[in-house]
Design an enzyme around this catalytic site. Structure first.
Site, PDB file in Angstrom:
ATOM      1  N   GLU A 120     -11.431   4.505   5.619  1.00 34.88           N
ATOM      2  CA  GLU A 120     -10.675   3.731   4.601  1.00 34.88           C
ATOM      3  C   GLU A 120      -9.463   3.176   5.184  1.00 34.88           C
ATOM      4  OE1 GLU A 120     -12.349   3.629   1.987  1.00 34.88           O
ATOM      5  OE2 GLU A 120     -11.415   4.581   0.473  1.00 34.88           O
ATOM      6  N   THR A 168      -8.181  -3.299  -2.544  1.00 36.16           N
ATOM      7  CA  THR A 168      -7.406  -2.258  -2.467  1.00 36.16           C
ATOM      8  C   THR A 168      -6.216  -2.550  -1.752  1.00 36.16           C
ATOM      9  OG1 THR A 168      -9.234  -0.918  -2.781  1.00 36.16           O
ATOM     10  CG2 THR A 168      -7.257   0.211  -1.793  1.00 36.16           C
TER      11      THR A 168
END
Ligand SMILES: Nc1ncnc2c1ncn2[C@@H]1O[C@H](COP(=O)(O)OP(=O)(O)O)[C@@H](O)[C@H]1O
Ligand SMILES: N[C@@H](CCOP(=O)(O)O)C(=O)O
Length: 292
Positions: A120, A168
């Protein structure tokens, strides 16, 4: 060869920014791994043309590196990238579980959470684990520096994905970096209500606990029709609706028997804004599953 399926996940649930996450029944990514001299990645499926196959830029490359487990990795995407449904995390979680098994690394599922979170960091700039934890463990999860707490829950959900892209990384840049004490008190109250609701599988408590006055309002402008779609979901029987992860998906919690009406109303509300959307009628699901 080893095959692992890992589910889409919905992070934050309003009041639990970077802390709460829930595994969804569907959609999911499927990852196939074989031992190799060096890591190579092939990506097919939904949105694959937007996903880099360079191991340094794909979440699974970071996972292979962290486990010292070079492999030929094939990803079949079921979770659209930049959806707010933990697309990058689904691949990372599947790869972590698969490579741990393939190379017999002996890590527990809990120990694989920070490994998958390394992936991530590659895409969003932060090793947030709120998507990878439920993608690996299933159920509803609470992630803190000290570890992960998992709660079994049974809820009827709708995840409505509009044809909008929100990265994101961009959505993290609009989050305020300070909060007032009054906002903190309110957020703690909502988050605690939500956790109690999950433990009881109570849609009313979960819906109430999804309220958030800090992160969600800052991000809502990135989603055309956000207020209207949430209102439509509530009118059709949802107990609460909020941004899923960093968006643009909107997650709604449904009272028994309202799931279909909620899904249709959310799609129609997006369409009234001229935005095409699809809705997953889903529920709280299992974590990564190994198929040999
Ligand atoms: N294995 C992967 N699956 C999906 N997206 C990936 C993967 N590896 C890298 N990416 C990149 O991550 C970004 C999508 O991640 P993110 O914005 O967090 O979406 P999501 O909200 O769906 O997780 C895209 O830029 C995509 O190219
Ligand atoms: N806590 C993160 C969650 C991002 O989820 P994603 O599914 O949009 O990748 C955030 O809100 O930034």
């Amino acid at each position: 060869m080893l095959i692992v399926r890992a589910p889409a996940t919905s992070a934050n649930l309003g009041s639990g920014f970077d802390v709460f996450g829930v595994a969804l029944d569907r959609p999911a990514d499927v990852v196939r791994v074989e031992k190799a001299e060096r890591t190579t990645i092939e990506v097919t499926g939904v949105g694959s043309r937007y996903i880099p196959e360079d191991p340094k830029r794909n979440t699974v490359g970071a996972v292979a590196e962290a486990l010292s487990a070079p492999a030929r990795i094939r990803i079949d995407k079921g979770v659209r990238p930049a959806s707010g449904l933990g697309s990058s995390a689904a691949s990372a979680a599947a790869a972590a579980v698969a490579l741990n098994e393939l190379y017999d690394r002996g890590r527990s599922r809990e120990e694989l959470v920070p490994v998958a979170a390394e992936g991530e960091a590659v895409v969003s700039g932060a090793a947030h684990a709120d998507n990878v934890a439920p993608a690996i463990l299933g159920g509803f999860t609470v992630v803190t520096e000290e570890g992960v707490t998992r709660v079994d829950a049974d809820l009827s959900l709708v995840a409505c994905l509009p044809d909008i892209v929100v990265s994101t990384r961009d959505a993290r840049s609009v989050v305020p970096d300070r909060v007032a004490l009054t906002d903190l008190v309110e957020t703690v109250g909502h988050a605690a209500t939500l956790v109690a609701g999950m433990a009881r599988s109570d849609p009313d408590l979960v819906g109430r606990g999804m309220a958030d006055g800090v992160v969600t309002p800052a991000r809502a402008d990135l989603i055309d029709g956000y207020d209207e779609v949430c209102a439509a979901a509530r009118d059709a029987g949802a107990t609460g609706a909020t941004i899923s992860g960093a968006g643009p998906t909107i997650l709604a919690v449904c009272r028994s028997g309202t799931q279909r009406a909620v899904a249709v109303s959310m799609i129609e509300a997006f369409e009234e804004r001229g935005v095409e959307a699809q809705a997953y009628r889903t529920g709280v699901g299992d974590g990564a599953t190994i198929y040999r």
